[in-house]
Design a protein around this motif. Structure first.
Motif, short mmCIF file in Angstrom:
data_model
loop_
_atom_site.label_atom_id
_atom_site.label_comp_id
_atom_site.label_asym_id
_atom_site.label_seq_id
_atom_site.Cartn_x
_atom_site.Cartn_y
_atom_site.Cartn_z
N ASP A 1 -16.59 24.47 -63.86
CA ASP A 1 -15.83 23.46 -63.90
C ASP A 1 -14.81 23.29 -62.88
O ASP A 1 -13.99 22.38 -62.76
CB ASP A 1 -15.17 23.38 -65.25
N TRP A 2 -14.81 24.35 -61.78
CA TRP A 2 -14.00 24.27 -60.76
C TRP A 2 -14.60 24.05 -59.60
O TRP A 2 -15.73 24.25 -59.26
CB TRP A 2 -13.02 25.36 -60.68
N GLY B 1 -7.13 28.08 -62.07
CA GLY B 1 -8.27 28.20 -62.50
C GLY B 1 -8.75 29.78 -62.12
O GLY B 1 -7.76 30.91 -62.16
N SER C 1 -13.70 18.37 -58.75
CA SER C 1 -13.69 19.19 -60.05
C SER C 1 -12.42 19.72 -60.40
O SER C 1 -12.04 19.71 -61.45
CB SER C 1 -14.59 20.12 -60.28
N SER C 2 -11.72 20.57 -59.73
CA SER C 2 -10.46 21.34 -59.70
C SER C 2 -9.12 20.27 -59.79
O SER C 2 -8.14 20.43 -60.88
CB SER C 2 -10.16 22.17 -58.43
N ARG D 1 -9.67 19.12 -63.46
CA ARG D 1 -9.48 20.05 -64.50
C ARG D 1 -7.93 20.24 -64.70
O ARG D 1 -7.36 20.46 -65.77
CB ARG D 1 -9.84 21.28 -64.01
N ASP E 1 -6.25 19.09 -68.19
CA ASP E 1 -5.98 20.57 -68.95
C ASP E 1 -4.43 21.10 -68.65
O ASP E 1 -4.02 21.71 -69.33
CB ASP E 1 -6.98 21.59 -68.55
N ALA F 1 -16.18 15.43 -66.87
CA ALA F 1 -15.13 16.63 -66.81
C ALA F 1 -14.52 16.81 -68.34
O ALA F 1 -14.14 17.72 -68.70
CB ALA F 1 -14.17 16.24 -65.76
N ARG F 2 -14.39 15.58 -68.71
CA ARG F 2 -13.54 15.88 -70.22
C ARG F 2 -14.29 16.46 -71.22
O ARG F 2 -13.88 17.06 -72.07
CB ARG F 2 -13.14 14.21 -70.66
N GLN G 1 -16.40 18.91 -70.67
CA GLN G 1 -16.60 20.43 -70.17
C GLN G 1 -15.19 20.99 -70.75
O GLN G 1 -14.19 20.66 -70.52
CB GLN G 1 -16.66 20.64 -68.68
N GLU G 2 -15.60 22.22 -71.35
CA GLU G 2 -14.41 23.24 -71.94
C GLU G 2 -13.70 23.65 -70.72
O GLU G 2 -14.30 24.01 -69.65
CB GLU G 2 -15.12 24.41 -72.66
N PRO G 3 -12.28 23.83 -70.84
CA PRO G 3 -11.48 24.46 -69.80
C PRO G 3 -11.87 25.66 -69.24
O PRO G 3 -12.17 26.41 -70.49
CB PRO G 3 -10.26 24.05 -70.03
#
Length: 403
Positions: free
Chosen positions: A212-213, A250, A336-337, A340, A344, A398-399, A401-403
């Motif tokens: 996710d990053w 991350g 992505s980063s 995130r 988060d 992105a929302r 996806q789990e952090p």
């Protein structure tokens, strides 16, 4: 009597050889520094109470694998391995039983390590507390679970061989190259991959999506790479997890805490010297300026939620709240980063050199997909920044996806 004396002499010789084979404290200590430089614990520790006992799940585009046990347990770890077994596994990706490891284990990088360094690592691992922890089978999609396919992959993409020093460069540059391209396996995250998960060698260290990053560029790209960073900037970042330009987050935050913050000053600076010398491996994306409507909506969100810490001009408070103008990660082609962090929140890592903490709250519940897209576009394209448009659909993805 002669037979007895001969037997005693033989036993004495065998005992002396065994004693001589015991690794020295200096070798073990050196091996520990190499294990830290390679961040081996990052993959091989699932339970902090059982370091290096394996079992940690590693997700790949092809499914999941589980890192094996590196403790000296003879049944489930590496306690029964010979030095030759260990060297072959690390540098060629072949297990003692002759099977191939999946290249998620970075043997394509470790192949550049010297044999002496490999055995120093083994010496340190041999001092760990043995832990019984049987290796878990991989969970890969068909047909990637067939290990025989790795032989084909190796024939196409694996080039065994030691790191070759460049005699025209300094000792620090060569040490940095050895660490970056070998033991440190930086390209495992920061180099783009092809369809089969192999490095795109012509684009080395030019950025890559990792889960996710987004692992940003480490080459000399002007906006999105390290062009504006000095050797001192890179060194400080690796040692403390922050500098006047950025903060680690991350997966990179874990690397700083577990690896680079523990390395010697000379080795960290060597990495910085090497990275700073790299030219851009590919062109930066040409960005079309956003229109006033897109920027105005994002500015309103920024004024309400971000300005208190990051200031109206985005300058923030270096080493506390990272500045936004000229921020290379922020301007990456892949957002992505950034998404995130906004969704988060963020927690500044603490290291011996930078023990003070910092927090950014999560905004996933406070802001809609459209608002997050708007403020992301605003900060990525204000104060001289330039980056591609982020859509609400990207935020929605992105929302989920789990952090």
């Amino acid at each position: 009597m002669r037979t007895i004396l001969a037997g005693l002499a033989l036993c004495s010789a065998v005992g002396s050889a065994a004693l001589a084979a015991e690794p020295s404290p200096e070798l073990i200590a050196y091996g520990k520094t190499l294990v830290e430089a390679g961040d081996c614990a990052g993959c091989h520790t699932a339970d902090p109470a059982k370091p290096f006992a394996g079992g940690k799940r590693i997700d790949t585009p092809f499914g999941a694998i589980y890192a094996p046990n590196l403790t000296p347990d003879r049944d489930t770890g590496i306690g029964a391995w010979t030095d030759a077994d260990f060297t072959r596994a690390v540098r060629t990706g072949i297990a003692p039983d002759g099977s191939n490891y999946y290249p998620a284990f970075p043997y394509p990088y470790f192949t550049r390590m010297t044999k002496d360094d490999t055995l120093a690592i083994r010496a340190y691992l041999g001092t760990l507390t043995p832990v019984v922890n049987r290796n878990k089978p991989p969970e890969l999609r068909w047909p990637f679970g067939y290990r025989g396919l790795i032989r084909v992959w190796n024939s196409m993409y694996f080039k065994p061989g030691l790191f070759e020093p460049d005699q025209s460069q300094s000792a620090a540059w060569n040490r940095g190259g050895y660490l970056v391209t070998g033991l440190g396996h930086c390209g495992a995250c920061h180099t783009p991959k092809n369809y089969f998960g192999a490095d795109k060698q012509a684009q080395a260290l030019s950025g890559n999506e990792v889960g996710d990053w987004y692992a940003p560029r480490l080459d000399g790209a002007t906006r999105t790479g390290l062009k504006s960073w000095s050797v001192e900037d890179i060194t400080e970042y690796l040692q403390s997890g922050r500098n006047a330009k950025s903060h680690a987050g991350g997966l990179m935050a874990e690397v700083v805490v577990n690896s680079t913050s523990k390395m010697s000053d000379a080795d960290v600076r060597a990495i910085a010297v090497y990275l700073k010398s790299l030219p851009p491996a590919r062109r930066e994306t040409i960005v079309t300026p956003l229109d006033g409507t897109e920027m105005k909506g994002g500015q309103a969100v920024y004024a309400k939620f971000c300005i208190a810490c990051h200031e109206a001009d985005g300058s923030g408070a270096p080493r506390i709240y990272p500045p936004l103008p000229g921020n290379a990660l922020l301007q990456s082609v892949n957002p992505s980063s950034t998404l995130r962090i906004i969704l988060d929140g963020a927690h500044t890592v603490t290291t011996p050199r930078a023990p003070n903490t910092g927090e950014m709250p999560p905004y996933a519940r406070q802001l809609s997909d459209g608002e997050i897209a708007a403020v992301t576009n605003y900060i990525r394209n204000s104060w001289g920044n330039a980056a591609p448009l982020v859509t609400p659909a990207q935020v929605a993805k992105a929302r989920k996806q789990e952090p």
